[in-house]
Design a protein around this motif. Structure first.
Motif, PDB file in Angstrom:
ATOM      1  N   GLY A   1      56.192  49.763 100.605  1.00  0.00           N
ATOM      2  CA  GLY A   1      55.796  51.377 100.281  1.00  0.00           C
ATOM      3  C   GLY A   1      55.921  51.811  98.874  1.00  0.00           C
ATOM      4  N   HIS A   2      56.124  50.902  98.092  1.00  0.00           N
ATOM      5  CA  HIS A   2      56.259  51.262  96.737  1.00  0.00           C
ATOM      6  C   HIS A   2      55.246  50.394  95.656  1.00  0.00           C
ATOM      7  N   TYR A   3      55.307  48.993  95.504  1.00  0.00           N
ATOM      8  CA  TYR A   3      54.614  48.508  94.817  1.00  0.00           C
ATOM      9  C   TYR A   3      55.035  46.749  94.922  1.00  0.00           C
ATOM     10  N   GLY A   4      54.199  46.042  94.445  1.00  0.00           N
ATOM     11  CA  GLY A   4      54.494  44.753  94.511  1.00  0.00           C
ATOM     12  C   GLY A   4      54.050  43.969  93.004  1.00  0.00           C
ATOM     13  N   VAL A   5      54.720  43.038  92.776  1.00  0.00           N
ATOM     14  CA  VAL A   5      54.310  42.279  91.784  1.00  0.00           C
ATOM     15  C   VAL A   5      54.181  40.608  91.943  1.00  0.00           C
ATOM     16  N   ARG A   6      53.200  40.178  91.586  1.00  0.00           N
ATOM     17  CA  ARG A   6      52.942  38.685  91.759  1.00  0.00           C
ATOM     18  C   ARG A   6      52.116  38.019  90.233  1.00  0.00           C
ATOM     19  N   LEU A   7      52.589  37.025  90.077  1.00  0.00           N
ATOM     20  CA  LEU A   7      51.986  36.463  88.821  1.00  0.00           C
ATOM     21  C   LEU A   7      51.495  35.093  89.259  1.00  0.00           C
ATOM     22  N   GLU A   8      50.416  34.376  88.828  1.00  0.00           N
ATOM     23  CA  GLU A   8      49.904  33.164  89.354  1.00  0.00           C
ATOM     24  C   GLU A   8      49.190  32.407  88.382  1.00  0.00           C
TER      25      GLU A   8
ATOM     26  N   SER B   1      46.745  48.857  94.682  1.00  0.00           N
ATOM     27  CA  SER B   1      47.482  49.721  93.724  1.00  0.00           C
ATOM     28  C   SER B   1      48.600  50.225  94.356  1.00  0.00           C
ATOM     29  N   GLY B   2      49.687  50.397  93.968  1.00  0.00           N
ATOM     30  CA  GLY B   2      50.735  51.134  94.326  1.00  0.00           C
ATOM     31  C   GLY B   2      51.569  50.261  95.559  1.00  0.00           C
ATOM     32  N   PRO B   3      51.605  51.163  96.757  1.00  0.00           N
ATOM     33  CA  PRO B   3      52.078  50.785  97.943  1.00  0.00           C
ATOM     34  C   PRO B   3      51.220  49.429  98.658  1.00  0.00           C
ATOM     35  N   ASN B   4      50.063  49.567  98.255  1.00  0.00           N
ATOM     36  CA  ASN B   4      49.176  48.489  98.838  1.00  0.00           C
ATOM     37  C   ASN B   4      49.393  47.263  97.980  1.00  0.00           C
ATOM     38  N   GLY B   5      49.624  47.302  96.979  1.00  0.00           N
ATOM     39  CA  GLY B   5      50.484  45.933  96.265  1.00  0.00           C
ATOM     40  C   GLY B   5      51.378  45.274  96.878  1.00  0.00           C
ATOM     41  N   ALA B   6      52.064  45.967  97.579  1.00  0.00           N
ATOM     42  CA  ALA B   6      53.229  45.440  98.482  1.00  0.00           C
ATOM     43  C   ALA B   6      53.102  44.703  99.746  1.00  0.00           C
ATOM     44  N   VAL B   7      51.724  44.720  99.991  1.00  0.00           N
ATOM     45  CA  VAL B   7      51.090  44.208 101.100  1.00  0.00           C
ATOM     46  C   VAL B   7      50.488  42.778 100.657  1.00  0.00           C
ATOM     47  N   ILE B   8      51.345  41.763 100.922  1.00  0.00           N
ATOM     48  CA  ILE B   8      50.886  40.262 100.196  1.00  0.00           C
ATOM     49  C   ILE B   8      49.762  39.936 100.329  1.00  0.00           C
ATOM     50  N   HIS B   9      48.992  40.042 101.409  1.00  0.00           N
ATOM     51  CA  HIS B   9      47.662  39.679 101.500  1.00  0.00           C
ATOM     52  C   HIS B   9      46.952  40.938 101.830  1.00  0.00           C
ATOM     53  N   TYR B  10      46.918  41.847 101.176  1.00  0.00           N
ATOM     54  CA  TYR B  10      46.114  43.117 101.188  1.00  0.00           C
ATOM     55  C   TYR B  10      44.627  42.894 101.148  1.00  0.00           C
ATOM     56  N   ARG B  11      43.994  43.360 101.951  1.00  0.00           N
ATOM     57  CA  ARG B  11      42.352  43.190 101.828  1.00  0.00           C
ATOM     58  C   ARG B  11      41.884  44.730 101.793  1.00  0.00           C
ATOM     59  N   VAL B  12      41.353  45.128 100.585  1.00  0.00           N
ATOM     60  CA  VAL B  12      40.924  46.312 100.245  1.00  0.00           C
ATOM     61  C   VAL B  12      39.751  46.931 101.166  1.00  0.00           C
ATOM     62  N   SER B  13      39.384  47.804 101.688  1.00  0.00           N
ATOM     63  CA  SER B  13      38.355  48.250 102.566  1.00  0.00           C
ATOM     64  C   SER B  13      38.172  49.854 102.092  1.00  0.00           C
ATOM     65  N   ARG B  14      36.832  50.248 102.676  1.00  0.00           N
ATOM     66  CA  ARG B  14      36.732  51.554 102.381  1.00  0.00           C
ATOM     67  C   ARG B  14      37.560  52.809 102.766  1.00  0.00           C
ATOM     68  N   ALA B  15      38.165  52.202 103.995  1.00  0.00           N
ATOM     69  CA  ALA B  15      39.174  52.974 104.594  1.00  0.00           C
ATOM     70  C   ALA B  15      40.550  53.031 103.937  1.00  0.00           C
ATOM     71  N   THR B  16      40.836  52.002 103.207  1.00  0.00           N
ATOM     72  CA  THR B  16      41.986  51.934 102.504  1.00  0.00           C
ATOM     73  C   THR B  16      42.113  51.988 101.168  1.00  0.00           C
TER      74      THR B  16
ATOM     75  N   GLU C   1      62.726  49.770  86.539  1.00  0.00           N
ATOM     76  CA  GLU C   1      62.899  48.798  87.700  1.00  0.00           C
ATOM     77  C   GLU C   1      61.619  47.931  87.725  1.00  0.00           C
ATOM     78  N   MET C   2      60.568  48.305  87.511  1.00  0.00           N
ATOM     79  CA  MET C   2      59.328  47.388  87.584  1.00  0.00           C
ATOM     80  C   MET C   2      59.242  46.531  86.824  1.00  0.00           C
ATOM     81  N   ARG C   3      59.620  46.978  85.525  1.00  0.00           N
ATOM     82  CA  ARG C   3      59.483  45.841  84.340  1.00  0.00           C
ATOM     83  C   ARG C   3      60.429  44.596  84.532  1.00  0.00           C
ATOM     84  N   GLU C   4      61.603  45.199  84.989  1.00  0.00           N
ATOM     85  CA  GLU C   4      62.634  44.284  85.317  1.00  0.00           C
ATOM     86  C   GLU C   4      62.320  42.995  86.493  1.00  0.00           C
ATOM     87  N   ARG C   5      61.914  43.586  87.547  1.00  0.00           N
ATOM     88  CA  ARG C   5      61.360  42.868  88.459  1.00  0.00           C
ATOM     89  C   ARG C   5      60.164  41.839  88.118  1.00  0.00           C
TER      90      ARG C   5
END
Length: 615
Positions: free
Chosen positions: A524-531, A383-398, A435-439
């Motif tokens: 630091g803001h957001y990520g968009v990926r569609l697959e 979510s949010g900036p974590n979505g900008a980390v391409i291979h983000y792995r959620v943990s209880r710390a993050t 901007e999010m919708r455009e990207r």
């Protein structure tokens, strides 16, 4: 749960571990050592015993190499992990460099002094990698030293034991071909390559060739082992027999002579003494195997793993299985997206979303009597900036709440016995920005561009990678990963050799399954990926054309988020494709969902101009 939310190795432990490694190197007359994220099989996932890079550094990504010297240490990663590596490791200990632009071989040539002795474990580097390292080392006057003992293993006191999970037979109804017939084909290919034998080091190839599956590594149904296939049909399988039931042992004994893993290296050496010509895949085979062959008088034949292309080109049963898996998975995704749309900003978080999705998949599997076996990789729930980390792995710390005005990127997949899935959708939480919708729409245009593409038979992935980037390039934007990877049939979700990327040199053949996943990431803001997953198929003859053409069949069945689409940015062709795709999704998934989910799906799949999306 199939996914753990524990944090990766504690970065604070790295200091003592790196110090211990340096002490071992000094005691053994070495100036440095390479620690790849690899095991003897060069797979994406490794058993806990082989997670040396993670244990030493804290970095948990699926690709990377550490180079530890007496006075400094560097971790090499690709564009997917530039943010993640800095979060998981201690920058006071490690520097960071690009695995693509400045890989270890290049770095060594620029930074090591003449006369330095650099150690490596020849079981963990392929022959192709070592050839490149040797050339760089020779030019720099550096000695590259293959080691009999891996120093990380020497200092890792509580290193886990090798896995011993049961092997199971993959029914021919899903495999589409008997193992004995596959092995006949492979024997002929070995002879064609001018070899007497070929070594299968990739457990995916062994699983495919023998129609077996296992559970030795996370999220990929593999049984670790090696096979020596012979042109004369006298095949040998090296796998711990503690993994075999009576049924499995009786089955495998009809196909190959079974042996314990510790006899594999001596068997290679023995064949070499008899003058065997042994095929090793430079991309997959360990340098240690080449050393064994050459030291014992045999001949190495550099040839591709003979099972790789047959495995990648899915047969009719495998494609039907994939379609069935995607219908089942599509019902689960519809339930998940409906649930997400009903969550108020701040009401849920990344971990709860992962848990909810897994529950939807379990339910869909139970309803169709095809149970969810596992997730196909650790779900990327950002979510949010974590979505900008391409291979983000959620943990209880993050773990983050899904906050108002943010985007939520959900990249996930499932393992069913009839197929492997992988899908990404990005959804707005609250009101998205213009901007999010455009990207988002630019990324969608890239996905549609590949989905509608026709291309000559024999086209490579590198030839079409740019198609998915054109809309982004037109706005001065891009993404730092390939556009598509191959996908196995109840095997690895990241399967080679097929891929759509700048480095995708393999020809795309009918039956190959790939991902189609352009993206955009604002750090630091957001990520968009569609697959979506797509399968290569013959295209109808183009009027007036004179060459054979291919196209893609879209396998994934899930709507795109209406509130994120700027309709004015889509061409008529793109709008028509989107409406047709959504109609197909509703036709395939609609009969399998009910109540609120069906009502949600009907609205999500309505034609784009049917009613305005409220932003």
């Amino acid at each position: 749960m199939f996914q753990s939310f524990d944090s990766s190795s504690d970065p604070s432990l790295a200091s003592a571990r790196v110090a211990a490694l340096r002490a071992w190197l000094a005691a053994n007359g070495l100036d440095g050592f390479l620690v790849p994220r690899a095991d003897e099989h060069q797979g994406e996932y490794v058993p806990a015993r082989a997670a040396r890079l993670k244990w030493l550094t804290g970095f948990s990504g699926s690709a990377g190499v550490a180079l530890v010297l007496a006075d400094r240490a560097v971790i090499f990663i690709d564009g997917r992990y530039t943010l993640q590596v800095r979060k998981e490791t201690d920058p006071a200990i490690f520097g960071y460099d690009s695995l693509i632009d400045n890989p270890p071989a290049k770095w060594i040539g620029q930074n090591l002094k003449s006369g330095a002795r650099l150690g490596f474990d020849p079981w963990l580097h392929t022959t192709g990698e070592v050839d490149t390292l040797k050339a760089a080392a020779k030019k720099a006057g550096v000695e590259l030293v293959p080691l009999e003992t891996n120093p990380v293993d020497a200092i890792w006191e509580d290193q886990p034991a090798p896995p011993l999970t049961p092997v199971e037979i993959q029914p021919v109804a899903f495999a589409g071909e008997l193992a004995k017939d596959k092995l006949v084909r492979l024997a002929a290919a070995i002879e064609e390559d001018g070899a007497t034998h070929a070594v299968l080091t990739d457990p995916s190839s062994i699983a495919w060739a023998f129609n077996i599956r296992g559970n030795d590594v996370p999220h990929t149904p593999l049984a670790l082992g090696f096979a020596i296939l012979a042109a004369d049909g006298s095949h040998r399988l090296f796998m711990d027999r503690a993994k075999f039931s009576r049924e499995v042992e009786a089955y495998l004994t009809q196909l190959a002579e079974p042996h314990q893993p510790d006899t594999f290296a001596p068997a290679i050496a023995d064949l070499a003494t008899q003058g065997a010509r042994i095929a090793l895949d430079p991309v997959l085979a360990a340098e240690k195997l080449r050393m064994l062959v050459e030291a014992n008088g045999g001949t190495v034949v550099a040839a591709a793993d003979p099972a790789r292309i047959p495995r990648a080109t899915k047969n009719r049963a495998e494609l039907e299985g994939s379609r069935a898996a995607h219908r089942r998975d599509g019902a689960a995704i519809a339930g998940m997206l409906c649930w997400l749309d009903r969550q108020q900003p701040g009401e849920t978080d990344e971990i709860r979303a992962v848990e909810a999705l897994e529950n939807f998949r379990r339910r869909a599997g139970e309803e169709t009597q095809m149970p969810l076996r596992d997730v196909s990789f650790e779900t990327i729930s950002g979510s949010g900036p974590n979505g900008a980390v391409i291979h983000y792995r959620v943990s209880r710390a993050t773990n983050r709440k899904l906050g108002d005005g943010e985007l939520f990127l959900l990249d996930s997949g499932a393992q069913y016995q009839d197929g492997t899935t992988d899908i990404t959708r990005t959804v707005p939480i609250g009101k998205p920005s213009d901007e999010m919708r455009e990207r988002y729409t630019l990324v969608l245009k890239g996905l549609i561009g590949l989905s509608t593409l026709r291309f000559p038979a024999g086209t490579r992935g590198s030839d079409i990678d740019a198609v998915a980037r054109l809309a982004l390039w037109g706005h001065g934007l891009d993404y730092a990963h390939g556009t598509g990877h191959g996908v196995g049939s109840y095997l690895a979700v990241h399967e080679g050799p097929q891929r759509i990327a700048r480095t995708g040199t393999e020809r795309l053949r009918e039956g190959m399954i790939l991902s189609n996943e352009p993206g955009y990431y604002k750090e630091g803001h957001y990520g968009v990926r569609l697959e979506n997953l797509i399968a290569v198929k013959p295209a109808a003859q183009i009027e007036g054309g004179d060459i054979a053409m291919h196209s893609f069949e879209t396998l994934t069945l899930a709507p795109f988020h209406r509130r994120m689409i700027v309709a004015e940015l889509l061409s008529p062709v793109e709008r028509n494709w989107l409406d047709a795709y959504h109609a197909h999704v509703l036709a395939e998934i609609g009969p399998t969902v009910h109540g609120d989910v069906l009502a949600w799906l009907e609205q999500a799949c309505a034609p784009l101009g049917a009613f305005p999306a409220k932003v």
